[in-house]
Design a protein around this motif. Structure first.
Motif, PDB file in Angstrom:
ATOM      1  N   ILE A  13       0.883  -1.172   0.000  1.00 31.39           N
ATOM      2  CA  ILE A  13       0.000   0.000   0.000  1.00 31.39           C
ATOM      3  C   ILE A  13       0.916   1.216   0.000  1.00 31.39           C
ATOM      4  CG2 ILE A  13      -1.860   1.240   1.161  1.00 31.39           C
ATOM      5  CD1 ILE A  13      -2.295  -1.353   2.810  1.00 31.39           C
ATOM      6  N   GLU A  14       0.706   2.071  -0.969  1.00 36.41           N
ATOM      7  CA  GLU A  14       1.538   3.277  -1.109  1.00 36.41           C
ATOM      8  C   GLU A  14       3.029   2.925  -0.965  1.00 36.41           C
ATOM      9  OE1 GLU A  14      -0.316   5.701   1.827  1.00 36.41           O
ATOM     10  OE2 GLU A  14      -2.059   6.098   0.563  1.00 36.41           O
ATOM     11  N   LYS A  16       4.518   0.646   0.463  1.00 35.22           N
ATOM     12  CA  LYS A  16       4.974  -0.054   1.671  1.00 35.22           C
ATOM     13  C   LYS A  16       4.456  -1.497   1.626  1.00 35.22           C
ATOM     14  CE  LYS A  16       4.928   0.255   6.641  1.00 35.22           C
ATOM     15  NZ  LYS A  16       3.897   0.031   7.575  1.00 35.22           N
ATOM     16  N   PRO A  37      -2.589  -9.728  15.635  1.00 37.21           N
ATOM     17  CA  PRO A  37      -2.704  -8.414  16.254  1.00 37.21           C
ATOM     18  C   PRO A  37      -3.115  -7.348  15.237  1.00 37.21           C
ATOM     19  CG  PRO A  37      -0.409  -9.160  16.171  1.00 37.21           C
ATOM     20  CD  PRO A  37      -1.237 -10.298  15.710  1.00 37.21           C
ATOM     21  N   GLY A  39      -3.311  -4.205  12.794  1.00 44.78           N
ATOM     22  CA  GLY A  39      -2.316  -3.528  11.960  1.00 44.78           C
ATOM     23  C   GLY A  39      -1.299  -4.463  11.329  1.00 44.78           C
ATOM     24  N   ASN A  40      -1.574  -5.773  11.312  1.00 47.81           N
ATOM     25  CA  ASN A  40      -0.586  -6.716  10.774  1.00 47.81           C
ATOM     26  C   ASN A  40      -0.965  -7.294   9.412  1.00 47.81           C
ATOM     27  OD1 ASN A  40       1.838  -7.780  12.894  1.00 47.81           O
ATOM     28  ND2 ASN A  40       0.291  -6.416  13.700  1.00 47.81           N
ATOM     29  N   GLY A  41      -2.102  -6.848   8.850  1.00 47.92           N
ATOM     30  CA  GLY A  41      -2.395  -7.187   7.456  1.00 47.92           C
ATOM     31  C   GLY A  41      -3.627  -8.035   7.179  1.00 47.92           C
ATOM     32  N   LYS A  42      -4.476  -8.268   8.188  1.00 46.52           N
ATOM     33  CA  LYS A  42      -5.649  -9.129   7.958  1.00 46.52           C
ATOM     34  C   LYS A  42      -6.607  -8.481   6.942  1.00 46.52           C
ATOM     35  CE  LYS A  42      -6.777  -9.090  12.313  1.00 46.52           C
ATOM     36  NZ  LYS A  42      -5.748  -8.155  12.803  1.00 46.52           N
ATOM     37  N   SER A  43      -6.978  -7.236   7.190  1.00 48.88           N
ATOM     38  CA  SER A  43      -7.901  -6.561   6.256  1.00 48.88           C
ATOM     39  C   SER A  43      -7.252  -6.367   4.896  1.00 48.88           C
ATOM     40  CB  SER A  43      -8.332  -5.194   6.809  1.00 48.88           C
ATOM     41  OG  SER A  43      -9.040  -5.358   8.000  1.00 48.88           O
ATOM     42  N   THR A  44      -5.938  -6.147   4.901  1.00 52.50           N
ATOM     43  CA  THR A  44      -5.222  -5.983   3.630  1.00 52.50           C
ATOM     44  C   THR A  44      -5.376  -7.246   2.783  1.00 52.50           C
ATOM     45  OG1 THR A  44      -3.642  -4.492   4.666  1.00 52.50           O
ATOM     46  CG2 THR A  44      -2.922  -5.571   2.628  1.00 52.50           C
ATOM     47  N   LYS A  54      -6.380   0.173  -4.030  1.00 53.32           N
ATOM     48  CA  LYS A  54      -5.273   0.732  -3.242  1.00 53.32           C
ATOM     49  C   LYS A  54      -4.249  -0.340  -2.836  1.00 53.32           C
ATOM     50  CE  LYS A  54      -4.596   4.385   0.000  1.00 53.32           C
ATOM     51  NZ  LYS A  54      -5.151   5.377   0.850  1.00 53.32           N
ATOM     52  N   TYR A  55      -4.682  -1.581  -2.852  1.00 52.53           N
ATOM     53  CA  TYR A  55      -3.835  -2.674  -2.387  1.00 52.53           C
ATOM     54  C   TYR A  55      -3.187  -3.329  -3.606  1.00 52.53           C
ATOM     55  CZ  TYR A  55      -6.430  -1.753   1.848  1.00 52.53           C
ATOM     56  OH  TYR A  55      -6.975  -1.124   2.934  1.00 52.53           O
ATOM     57  N   GLN A  87     -15.090  -4.532   7.241  1.00 52.51           N
ATOM     58  CA  GLN A  87     -14.898  -4.128   8.643  1.00 52.51           C
ATOM     59  C   GLN A  87     -15.600  -2.784   8.890  1.00 52.51           C
ATOM     60  OE1 GLN A  87     -10.763  -4.106   9.834  1.00 52.51           O
ATOM     61  NE2 GLN A  87     -11.245  -3.639  11.951  1.00 52.51           N
TER      62      GLN A  87
HETATM   63  P1  ADP Z   1      -5.386  -5.502  10.380  1.00 51.78           P
HETATM   64  O1  ADP Z   1      -6.629  -5.730   9.609  1.00 51.78           O
HETATM   65  O2  ADP Z   1      -4.586  -6.740  10.656  1.00 51.78           O
HETATM   66  O3  ADP Z   1      -5.658  -4.724  11.638  1.00 51.78           O
HETATM   67  P2  ADP Z   1      -4.651  -3.834   8.141  1.00 51.78           P
HETATM   68  O4  ADP Z   1      -4.561  -4.773   6.998  1.00 51.78           O
HETATM   69  O5  ADP Z   1      -5.873  -2.970   8.226  1.00 51.78           O
HETATM   70  O6  ADP Z   1      -4.408  -4.597   9.507  1.00 51.78           O
HETATM   71  O7  ADP Z   1      -3.403  -2.866   8.113  1.00 51.78           O
HETATM   72  C1  ADP Z   1      -2.061  -3.299   7.869  1.00 51.78           C
HETATM   73  C2  ADP Z   1      -1.189  -2.069   7.616  1.00 51.78           C
HETATM   74  O8  ADP Z   1      -1.561  -1.475   6.390  1.00 51.78           O
HETATM   75  C3  ADP Z   1      -1.308  -0.986   8.685  1.00 51.78           C
HETATM   76  O9  ADP Z   1      -0.054  -0.408   8.869  1.00 51.78           O
HETATM   77  C4  ADP Z   1      -2.269   0.003   8.051  1.00 51.78           C
HETATM   78  O10 ADP Z   1      -2.042   1.311   8.528  1.00 51.78           O
HETATM   79  C5  ADP Z   1      -1.910  -0.113   6.585  1.00 51.78           C
HETATM   80  N1  ADP Z   1      -3.084   0.168   5.734  1.00 51.78           N
HETATM   81  C6  ADP Z   1      -4.172  -0.600   5.604  1.00 51.78           C
HETATM   82  N2  ADP Z   1      -5.069  -0.025   4.761  1.00 51.78           N
HETATM   83  C7  ADP Z   1      -4.511   1.144   4.363  1.00 51.78           C
HETATM   84  C8  ADP Z   1      -4.922   2.202   3.483  1.00 51.78           C
HETATM   85  N3  ADP Z   1      -6.095   2.136   2.840  1.00 51.78           N
HETATM   86  N4  ADP Z   1      -4.098   3.252   3.317  1.00 51.78           N
HETATM   87  C9  ADP Z   1      -2.897   3.291   3.950  1.00 51.78           C
HETATM   88  N5  ADP Z   1      -2.447   2.331   4.784  1.00 51.78           N
HETATM   89  C10 ADP Z   1      -3.230   1.273   4.991  1.00 51.78           C
END
Ligand code: ADP
Ligand code: MG
Length: 275
Positions: A13-14, A16, A37, A39-44, A54-55, A87
């Motif tokens: 994402i961007e 990173k 935990p 912020g570790n990538g589940k939703s990603t 965006k992904y 979510q």
């Molecule tokens: P989880 O679902 O495990 O809590 P996420 O997949 O939401 O974690 O996020 C993983 C990382 O990607 C985090 O650092 C989050 O800030 C970043 N991230 C997720 N979605 C976006 C987005 N749309 N724009 C920028 N950063 C994102």
């Protein structure tokens, strides 16, 4: 029989890198728990499977029944049988819930669904989910409570009958009664249509209702542990620390946003008042 195969998936994402090589196979009739935990990538992972622009998938593959998912647009993925209960469901003012669902159903049929059948099914689904009957006619998610938004995602799942359903923290924001309604509705549909399920949740209570056949833990963009319901129970009772030690890994620490607030004019003192 459906099969979703994810191989060595890397997603950024961007610029990173968030997912650093995820492999996962989900078949019909399987219920997979995805933990980890914040912020570790589940939703990603779920968003990348669904095709959120965006992904960016930088390498690896996703196939559904042998067909390359990565070359499909989001609507093609939906019509192929993928479904994501989000979510944070978005509010879409101006589009009613029923128009949205009818369009989504018609997009996967050769001839439009007869209006009467659609209304009957929608009314039944809303009743089963113990939601207010006016929900069908309201704008999509607009002004819905957190719990209503989550239940509405399941209304969509039940009406669209996917072959692979992904649920992203569908239990958050639900009270105990709503949690039972949502979980039993997912289980009932899963049994009825035999879909595969990938469910993200932090809570054993939800998984006890869902009865996952598989469990995975995602830390720093990688699946670091796999098992079954026992793994869910262990994490619920002991947290993640033992995993970090056992596998010598570090979780990504969630960055809390510092929200800035501006005070409206009502908060400014009137001229001449003592503060
Ligand atoms: P989880 O679902 O495990 O809590 P996420 O997949 O939401 O974690 O996020 C993983 C990382 O990607 C985090 O650092 C989050 O800030 C970043 N991230 C997720 N979605 C976006 C987005 N749309 N724009 C920028 N950063 C994102
Ligand atoms: Mg998430």
């Amino acid at each position: 029989m459906s099969e979703l195969i994810i191989k060595d998936l890397h997603v950024s994402i961007e610029e990173k890198e968030i997912l650093k090589g995820v492999s996962l196979t989900i078949k019909s009739n399987e219920i997979h728990a995805l933990m980890g935990p914040n912020g570790n990538g589940k939703s990603t992972l779920l968003s990348a499977i669904m095709g959120h622009p965006k992904y960016i998938v930088t390498s690896g593959s996703i196939t559904l029944d042998g067909i390359d998912v990565l070359t499909m647009s989001v609507d093609e993925r939906s019509r192929a049988g993928l479904f994501l209960a989000m979510q944070y469901p978005q509010e879409v003012p101006g589009v009613t819930n029923s128009d949205f669902l009818r369009a989504a159903i018609n997009a996967r049929r050769d001839t439009p669904i007869p209006l009467f059948s659609f209304i009957k099914e929608m009314e039944k689904t809303i009743k089963d989910m113990e939601m207010k009957p006016d929900l069908a006619h309201r704008f999509l998610n607009e002004g819905f409570s957190g719990g209503e938004k989550k239940r509405n995602e399941i209304v969509q799942m039940r009406m669209l009958k996917p072959s692979m359903a992904m649920l992203d923290e569908i239990d958050s924001g639900l009270d105990v009664d709503a949690l039972k309604i949502v979980a039993s509705s997912v289980v009932a549909l899963q049994k009825e249509i035999g879909c595969g399920v990938l469910a993200v949740s932090h809570y054993e209570r939800f998984y006890q209702l869902l009865q996952p056949t598989h469990a995975h833990v995602l830390v720093d963009g990688k699946i670091v542990a796999e098992g079954n319901e026992e793994l869910v129970t262990k994490i619920d009772t002991e947290g993640y620390d033992w995993l970090y030690k056992e596998y010598n890994i570090q979780p990504v620490l969630e960055v809390k946003e510092n929200k800035t607030f501006t005070l409206g004019t009502c908060a400014a003192p009137k001229k001449g008042t003592q503060v």
